[in-house]
Design an enzyme around this catalytic site. Structure first.
Site, PDB file in Angstrom:
ATOM      1  N   LYS A 192    -121.129  66.364  87.626  1.00 45.83           N
ATOM      2  CA  LYS A 192    -121.152  67.003  86.252  1.00 45.83           C
ATOM      3  C   LYS A 192    -120.025  67.688  85.997  1.00 45.83           C
ATOM      4  CE  LYS A 192    -122.678  68.000  82.365  1.00 45.83           C
ATOM      5  NZ  LYS A 192    -122.538  67.248  81.121  1.00 45.83           N
ATOM      6  N   LYS A 238    -118.750  77.801  82.275  1.00 46.72           N
ATOM      7  CA  LYS A 238    -119.410  77.760  83.579  1.00 46.72           C
ATOM      8  C   LYS A 238    -119.101  76.710  84.448  1.00 46.72           C
ATOM      9  CE  LYS A 238    -123.429  76.035  83.058  1.00 46.72           C
ATOM     10  NZ  LYS A 238    -124.032  74.850  82.902  1.00 46.72           N
TER      11      LYS A 238
HETATM   12  P1  NDP Z   1    -129.393  76.656  75.889  1.00 48.50           P
HETATM   13  O1  NDP Z   1    -128.207  78.158  75.928  1.00 48.50           O
HETATM   14  O2  NDP Z   1    -129.560  76.196  74.445  1.00 48.50           O
HETATM   15  O3  NDP Z   1    -130.558  76.926  76.702  1.00 48.50           O
HETATM   16  C1  NDP Z   1    -130.727  77.734  77.708  1.00 48.50           C
HETATM   17  C2  NDP Z   1    -132.107  77.469  78.120  1.00 48.50           C
HETATM   18  O4  NDP Z   1    -132.257  78.337  79.408  1.00 48.50           O
HETATM   19  C3  NDP Z   1    -133.318  78.300  77.308  1.00 48.50           C
HETATM   20  O5  NDP Z   1    -134.382  77.532  77.376  1.00 48.50           O
HETATM   21  C4  NDP Z   1    -133.115  79.749  77.797  1.00 48.50           C
HETATM   22  O6  NDP Z   1    -134.434  80.243  77.615  1.00 48.50           O
HETATM   23  C5  NDP Z   1    -133.230  79.189  79.410  1.00 48.50           C
HETATM   24  N1  NDP Z   1    -132.835  80.139  79.942  1.00 48.50           N
HETATM   25  C6  NDP Z   1    -131.494  80.917  80.420  1.00 48.50           C
HETATM   26  N2  NDP Z   1    -131.602  81.806  81.380  1.00 48.50           N
HETATM   27  C7  NDP Z   1    -132.846  81.944  81.750  1.00 48.50           C
HETATM   28  C8  NDP Z   1    -133.553  82.635  82.855  1.00 48.50           C
HETATM   29  N3  NDP Z   1    -132.870  83.596  83.395  1.00 48.50           N
HETATM   30  N4  NDP Z   1    -134.689  82.435  82.982  1.00 48.50           N
HETATM   31  C9  NDP Z   1    -135.593  81.499  82.376  1.00 48.50           C
HETATM   32  N5  NDP Z   1    -135.027  80.776  81.439  1.00 48.50           N
HETATM   33  C10 NDP Z   1    -133.806  80.803  81.249  1.00 48.50           C
HETATM   34  O7  NDP Z   1    -128.703  75.536  76.777  1.00 48.50           O
HETATM   35  P2  NDP Z   1    -128.614  74.081  76.821  1.00 48.50           P
HETATM   36  O8  NDP Z   1    -130.052  73.555  76.432  1.00 48.50           O
HETATM   37  O9  NDP Z   1    -127.538  73.652  75.842  1.00 48.50           O
HETATM   38  O10 NDP Z   1    -128.119  73.612  78.087  1.00 48.50           O
HETATM   39  C11 NDP Z   1    -129.173  73.912  79.500  1.00 48.50           C
HETATM   40  C12 NDP Z   1    -128.331  73.042  80.531  1.00 48.50           C
HETATM   41  O11 NDP Z   1    -128.051  71.908  80.215  1.00 48.50           O
HETATM   42  C13 NDP Z   1    -127.031  73.948  81.110  1.00 48.50           C
HETATM   43  O12 NDP Z   1    -126.755  74.073  82.333  1.00 48.50           O
HETATM   44  C14 NDP Z   1    -126.047  72.740  80.166  1.00 48.50           C
HETATM   45  O13 NDP Z   1    -124.720  73.318  80.572  1.00 48.50           O
HETATM   46  C15 NDP Z   1    -126.412  71.863  80.379  1.00 48.50           C
HETATM   47  N6  NDP Z   1    -126.209  70.645  79.471  1.00 48.50           N
HETATM   48  C16 NDP Z   1    -126.103  71.099  77.888  1.00 48.50           C
HETATM   49  C17 NDP Z   1    -125.725  69.892  76.918  1.00 48.50           C
HETATM   50  C18 NDP Z   1    -125.621  70.272  75.686  1.00 48.50           C
HETATM   51  O14 NDP Z   1    -125.335  69.311  74.919  1.00 48.50           O
HETATM   52  N7  NDP Z   1    -126.358  71.421  75.016  1.00 48.50           N
HETATM   53  C19 NDP Z   1    -125.078  68.717  77.414  1.00 48.50           C
HETATM   54  C20 NDP Z   1    -125.046  68.561  78.882  1.00 48.50           C
HETATM   55  C21 NDP Z   1    -125.750  69.523  79.695  1.00 48.50           C
HETATM   56  P3  NDP Z   1    -134.362  81.230  76.161  1.00 48.50           P
HETATM   57  O15 NDP Z   1    -135.051  80.156  75.160  1.00 48.50           O
HETATM   58  O16 NDP Z   1    -135.542  82.181  76.295  1.00 48.50           O
HETATM   59  O17 NDP Z   1    -133.127  81.696  75.822  1.00 48.50           O
END
Ligand code: NDP
Length: 294
Positions: free
Chosen positions: A169, A238
Site C-alpha cells: 500500500k 505518512k
Molecule cells: P480520517 O482522517 O478521515 O479519519 C481518521 C480516523 O482515525 C478517525 O475516525 C479518527 O477519529 C481516527 N483516529 C485517528 N487517531 C486516532 C487515535 N489516536 N485514537 C483513536 N482514533 C483515532 O482518515 P481516513 O478515513 O481518510 O483514513 C483512514 C486510514 O485509511 C488511513 O490510514 C488512510 O491513509 C487510509 N486510506 C484513506 C483513503 C481515503 O481516500 N480517505 C484511501 C485509502 C486508504 P476522530 O474522528 O476522533 O478524529
C-alpha cells in the site's frame, strides 16, 4: 458473524456502512458524535469504548496510522481488554509494516489472529464496494478475512506475511504521489507553452505517460475546479514516509521517493493537516503562475 469497526473517518465510515447492511455491527469512534451520526444513518450499535467494540468475532480498525492502532490496544478501555480469544483482527489502516508485526505479536499472546488489510480505491470505491484490499497475514487468517472484506472490497489479494499489505500500500501511494507532483509540473509548463491542459491530458491519456492521476484525478477534480476533499495530504505524506523507510530497510537507493517525500512534507507544513492530497497541485500552480482549469 458479529463485526466491531473502529474508526469512522473519511474512508472508514463508508466501509463500515457496507458492513452494516450485511449483519450485526458495533462501531466506535474517538469523536463519539461521528459514531452516533453513523448509527442514525446506517444502523448498527455505537459502543461506549474501544473495549466494548472489540468484543466481536471480527474486529476491524481504520485509523490514521499504525501507531494510533497500537495505542488503542492498551489501557482499561482499550481493544485488548475487550478482545476474545479466537477473534480475528483486521487492520485496514494504511499502516507501517514493523508496527503491524508488533501488533500481530501482541495479539497472538491473546490467541487473536491479525492481518494488515489496507485498502485502495478511495472514498468512492468504499461507497461502491469496489476497493482493492491488500492482505498481509497467514493463509488461515486470509481465508477467514476474505468474506468479511468482501463487504467493501472487489479485489482482495493475499500479498504475503503480516506487514506485506502495508508495504505494498505504501509503495502504491508513493507512486500516486510521484504522479501527482509530476503531472502538475508538466501541465503547468505545457500551459505556459500554449497547450491547454485538457488538450494536453487528452493526448497524454492516449499515449504512454498516462496514469490514474492524468486519466481521472486531474480531469475530474482539478480542471473542473471541484477540488473535493477525500484523502488528507497528511495521510499521503505518512504513506510516502513508510515507502521511503522501506527502501532504506531493504537497501534500495530511493532518490525519487526521497525527493517526493521531502516535497510532500513541505507541502503539508505549508497547507496544514486538513489539506487534501491534491492540494500540492495548487502550490505548483502558484509557482508557475497558472491555473490548471478548462
Ligand atoms: P480520517 O482522517 O478521515 O479519519 C481518521 C480516523 O482515525 C478517525 O475516525 C479518527 O477519529 C481516527 N483516529 C485517528 N487517531 C486516532 C487515535 N489516536 N485514537 C483513536 N482514533 C483515532 O482518515 P481516513 O478515513 O481518510 O483514513 C483512514 C486510514 O485509511 C488511513 O490510514 C488512510 O491513509 C487510509 N486510506 C484513506 C483513503 C481515503 O481516500 N480517505 C484511501 C485509502 C486508504 P476522530 O474522528 O476522533 O478524529
Amino acid at each position: 458473524m458479529h463485526v466491531g469497526f473502529l474508526g469512522l473517518g473519511a474512508i472508514g465510515a463508508p466501509m463500515a456502512a457496507r458492513l452494516a447492511r450485511r449483519g450485526p455491527l458495533t462501531v466506535w469512534n474517538r469523536t463519539a458524535a461521528r459514531a452516533t451520526e453513523f448509527v442514525a444513518r446506517h444502523g448498527g450499535v455505537a459502543a461506549p469504548s474501544a473495549r466494548d467494540a472489540a468484543a466481536a468475532d471480527v474486529v476491524i480498525t481504520c485509523l490514521s496510522t499504525s501507531a494510533d492502532v497500537a495505542a488503542l490496544l492498551e489501557g482499561p478501555d482499550g481493544i485488548l481488554a475487550g478482545l476474545r480469544p479466537g477473534a480475528l483482527f483486521l487492520d485496514c489502516t494504511s499502516g507501517d509494516p514493523a508496527t503491524s508485526r508488533a501488533i500481530a505479536a501482541r495479539l497472538a499472546e491473546r490467541g487473536v489472529a491479525f492481518a494488515d488489510a489496507p485498502v485502495s480505491g478511495g472514498t468512492n470505491g468504499a461507497e461502491a464496494g469496489t476497493l482493492t484490499v491488500m492482505v498481509g497475514g497467514s493463509a488461515e487468517a486470509f481465508a477467514r478475512a476474505r468474506p468479511v472484506l468482501a463487504a467493501f472490497g472487489a479485489r482482495i489479494e493475499h500479498v504475503g506475511p503480516v506487514g506485506a499489505g502495508d508495504a505494498l500500500k505504501a509503495v502504491n501511494n508513493a507512486l500516486l504521489a510521484v504522479n501527482i507532483l509530476a503531472v502538475a509540473e508538466g501541465l503547468a509548463a505545457l500551459m505556459k507553452a500554449g497547450v491547454a491542459p485538457r488538450t494536453a491530458l487528452d493526448v497524454v491519456n492516449a499515449s504512454s505517460g498516462r496514469s490514474f492521476v492524468s486519466e481521472v484525478l486531474v480531469p475530474e477534480r482539478v480542471l473542473t475546479g471541484a477540488w473535493p476533499r477525500t484523502f488528507r495530504l497528511a495521510l499521503l505524506d505518512k504513506d510516502v514516509g513508510i515507502a521511503t523507510r522501506l527502501l532504506g530497510q531493504t537497501g534500495v537507493p530511493g532518490p525519487v521517493l526521497e525527493l517526493t517525500s521531502a516535497l510532500l512534507r513541505a507541502a503539508r507544513a505549508e497547507l496544514g493537516e486538513a489539506a487534501d492530497y491534491l492540494d500540492p497541485i495548487r502550490i505548483s500552480e502558484r509557482h508557475a503562475g497558472v491555473e490548471l482549469r478548462g
